[in-house]
Write a protein that holds these residues in place. Structure first.
Motif, PDB file in Angstrom:
ATOM      1  N   SER A   1     -23.572  -5.094  21.220  1.00  0.00           N
ATOM      2  CA  SER A   1     -22.165  -5.362  21.514  1.00  0.00           C
ATOM      3  C   SER A   1     -22.111  -5.989  22.905  1.00  0.00           C
ATOM      4  O   SER A   1     -22.482  -7.114  23.098  1.00  0.00           O
ATOM      5  N   ALA A   2     -21.688  -5.281  23.876  1.00  0.00           N
ATOM      6  CA  ALA A   2     -21.585  -5.848  25.215  1.00  0.00           C
ATOM      7  C   ALA A   2     -22.952  -5.962  25.882  1.00  0.00           C
ATOM      8  O   ALA A   2     -23.862  -5.192  25.592  1.00  0.00           O
ATOM      9  N   MET A   3     -23.073  -6.944  26.749  1.00  0.00           N
ATOM     10  CA  MET A   3     -24.248  -7.073  27.609  1.00  0.00           C
ATOM     11  C   MET A   3     -23.773  -7.190  29.043  1.00  0.00           C
ATOM     12  O   MET A   3     -22.612  -7.498  29.307  1.00  0.00           O
ATOM     13  N   GLY A   4     -24.695  -6.930  29.956  1.00  0.00           N
ATOM     14  CA  GLY A   4     -24.272  -6.990  31.342  1.00  0.00           C
ATOM     15  C   GLY A   4     -25.422  -6.951  32.310  1.00  0.00           C
ATOM     16  O   GLY A   4     -26.593  -6.846  31.917  1.00  0.00           O
ATOM     17  N   TRP A   5     -25.072  -7.079  33.569  1.00  0.00           N
ATOM     18  CA  TRP A   5     -26.017  -6.992  34.668  1.00  0.00           C
ATOM     19  C   TRP A   5     -25.621  -5.829  35.582  1.00  0.00           C
ATOM     20  O   TRP A   5     -24.446  -5.645  35.888  1.00  0.00           O
ATOM     21  N   PRO A  11     -19.162  -9.901  23.074  1.00  0.00           N
ATOM     22  CA  PRO A  11     -19.538 -10.975  22.146  1.00  0.00           C
ATOM     23  C   PRO A  11     -18.507 -12.101  22.083  1.00  0.00           C
ATOM     24  O   PRO A  11     -18.867 -13.259  21.843  1.00  0.00           O
ATOM     25  N   SER A  12     -17.263 -11.774  22.327  1.00  0.00           N
ATOM     26  CA  SER A  12     -16.207 -12.789  22.296  1.00  0.00           C
ATOM     27  C   SER A  12     -16.118 -13.567  23.603  1.00  0.00           C
ATOM     28  O   SER A  12     -15.376 -14.542  23.685  1.00  0.00           O
ATOM     29  N   GLY A  13     -16.868 -13.112  24.602  1.00  0.00           N
ATOM     30  CA  GLY A  13     -16.881 -13.826  25.875  1.00  0.00           C
ATOM     31  C   GLY A  13     -16.003 -13.240  26.954  1.00  0.00           C
ATOM     32  O   GLY A  13     -15.909 -13.802  28.053  1.00  0.00           O
ATOM     33  N   SER A  14     -15.373 -12.127  26.704  1.00  0.00           N
ATOM     34  CA  SER A  14     -14.574 -11.474  27.743  1.00  0.00           C
ATOM     35  C   SER A  14     -15.491 -10.913  28.820  1.00  0.00           C
ATOM     36  O   SER A  14     -16.515 -10.310  28.507  1.00  0.00           O
ATOM     37  N   TYR A  47     -32.071  -6.257  40.034  1.00  0.00           N
ATOM     38  CA  TYR A  47     -31.042  -6.531  39.039  1.00  0.00           C
ATOM     39  C   TYR A  47     -31.595  -6.255  37.644  1.00  0.00           C
ATOM     40  O   TYR A  47     -32.683  -6.744  37.285  1.00  0.00           O
ATOM     41  N   TYR A  48     -30.838  -5.485  36.888  1.00  0.00           N
ATOM     42  CA  TYR A  48     -31.246  -5.081  35.547  1.00  0.00           C
ATOM     43  C   TYR A  48     -30.295  -5.653  34.501  1.00  0.00           C
ATOM     44  O   TYR A  48     -29.072  -5.591  34.663  1.00  0.00           O
ATOM     45  N   CYS A  49     -30.863  -6.136  33.429  1.00  0.00           N
ATOM     46  CA  CYS A  49     -30.079  -6.566  32.275  1.00  0.00           C
ATOM     47  C   CYS A  49     -29.847  -5.359  31.372  1.00  0.00           C
ATOM     48  O   CYS A  49     -30.734  -4.512  31.205  1.00  0.00           O
ATOM     49  N   ASN A  50     -28.666  -5.285  30.799  1.00  0.00           N
ATOM     50  CA  ASN A  50     -28.297  -4.167  29.944  1.00  0.00           C
ATOM     51  C   ASN A  50     -27.699  -4.676  28.638  1.00  0.00           C
ATOM     52  O   ASN A  50     -26.939  -5.652  28.634  1.00  0.00           O
ATOM     53  N   ALA A  51     -28.045  -4.000  27.549  1.00  0.00           N
ATOM     54  CA  ALA A  51     -27.426  -4.271  26.254  1.00  0.00           C
ATOM     55  C   ALA A  51     -26.950  -2.951  25.658  1.00  0.00           C
ATOM     56  O   ALA A  51     -27.674  -1.946  25.711  1.00  0.00           O
ATOM     57  N   LYS A  52     -25.767  -2.967  25.120  1.00  0.00           N
ATOM     58  CA  LYS A  52     -25.194  -1.767  24.525  1.00  0.00           C
ATOM     59  C   LYS A  52     -25.178  -1.920  23.016  1.00  0.00           C
ATOM     60  O   LYS A  52     -24.700  -2.935  22.489  1.00  0.00           O
ATOM     61  N   VAL A  53     -25.673  -0.906  22.335  1.00  0.00           N
ATOM     62  CA  VAL A  53     -25.743  -0.921  20.875  1.00  0.00           C
ATOM     63  C   VAL A  53     -25.007   0.303  20.343  1.00  0.00           C
ATOM     64  O   VAL A  53     -25.403   1.442  20.642  1.00  0.00           O
ATOM     65  N   VAL A  71     -23.134   5.310  22.105  1.00  0.00           N
ATOM     66  CA  VAL A  71     -23.641   3.988  22.468  1.00  0.00           C
ATOM     67  C   VAL A  71     -25.019   4.152  23.096  1.00  0.00           C
ATOM     68  O   VAL A  71     -25.212   5.005  23.970  1.00  0.00           O
ATOM     69  N   VAL A  72     -25.947   3.356  22.627  1.00  0.00           N
ATOM     70  CA  VAL A  72     -27.302   3.380  23.177  1.00  0.00           C
ATOM     71  C   VAL A  72     -27.449   2.238  24.179  1.00  0.00           C
ATOM     72  O   VAL A  72     -27.081   1.097  23.878  1.00  0.00           O
ATOM     73  N   ASP A  73     -27.964   2.551  25.357  1.00  0.00           N
ATOM     74  CA  ASP A  73     -28.207   1.543  26.384  1.00  0.00           C
ATOM     75  C   ASP A  73     -29.670   1.111  26.363  1.00  0.00           C
ATOM     76  O   ASP A  73     -30.576   1.945  26.366  1.00  0.00           O
ATOM     77  N   TYR A  74     -29.870  -0.190  26.357  1.00  0.00           N
ATOM     78  CA  TYR A  74     -31.207  -0.766  26.510  1.00  0.00           C
ATOM     79  C   TYR A  74     -31.258  -1.487  27.855  1.00  0.00           C
ATOM     80  O   TYR A  74     -30.280  -2.121  28.269  1.00  0.00           O
ATOM     81  N   TRP A  75     -32.422  -1.417  28.499  1.00  0.00           N
ATOM     82  CA  TRP A  75     -32.582  -1.990  29.837  1.00  0.00           C
ATOM     83  C   TRP A  75     -33.807  -2.884  29.908  1.00  0.00           C
ATOM     84  O   TRP A  75     -34.837  -2.605  29.282  1.00  0.00           O
ATOM     85  N   GLY A  76     -33.698  -3.932  30.690  1.00  0.00           N
ATOM     86  CA  GLY A  76     -34.871  -4.691  31.050  1.00  0.00           C
ATOM     87  C   GLY A  76     -35.614  -3.998  32.178  1.00  0.00           C
ATOM     88  O   GLY A  76     -35.170  -2.964  32.686  1.00  0.00           O
ATOM     89  N   LYS A  77     -36.739  -4.588  32.602  1.00  0.00           N
ATOM     90  CA  LYS A  77     -37.541  -3.970  33.659  1.00  0.00           C
ATOM     91  C   LYS A  77     -37.011  -4.287  35.045  1.00  0.00           C
ATOM     92  O   LYS A  77     -37.439  -3.672  36.022  1.00  0.00           O
TER      93      LYS A  77
END
Length: 120
Positions: A32-36, A53-56, A93-99, A106-112
């Protein structure tokens, strides 16, 4: 499972610019949402910017007007354009994705993470 790989960090002088990229792979259809987010040693991880996903988009007050988050759905990539950088922007700075998961969780995924250093 979602895998996130950040790139684009580095050393820049105050007033300069950097662009971070986050490439997503795996079960990307579920995101769903992604972020930094960013984190300084000894402090909590704080949100910088998010995009749906809609760009908000939403931004932390400290970066509004200087940073821009965007996403390229065809490339499964999220970007963070950082302009007018300040020494206070120095952080990992970490990238995040929410599923979304079961029962409203909601499950959070993180980059390194990727290090951004802004010199004065």
């Amino acid at each position: 499972q979602v895998q996130l790989v950040e790139s684009g960090g580095g050393l820049v002088q105050a007033g300069g610019s950097l662009r971070l990229s986050c490439a997503a792979s795996g079960s990307i259809f579920s995101i769903s949402a992604m972020g930094w987010y960013r984190q300084v040693p000894g402090k909590q991880r704080d949100v910088v910017a998010t995009i749906t996903p809609s760009g908000s988009t939403n931004y932390a007050a400290s970066v509004k007007g200087r940073f821009t988050i965007s996403r390229d759905n065809a490339k499964n990539t999220v970007y963070l354009q950082m302009n007018s950088l300040k020494p206070d922007d120095t952080a990992v700075y970490y990238c995040n994705a929410k599923v979304p998961s079961l029962f409203g969780r909601v499950v959070d995924y993180w980059g390194k993470g990727t290090l951004v250093t802004v010199s004065s």
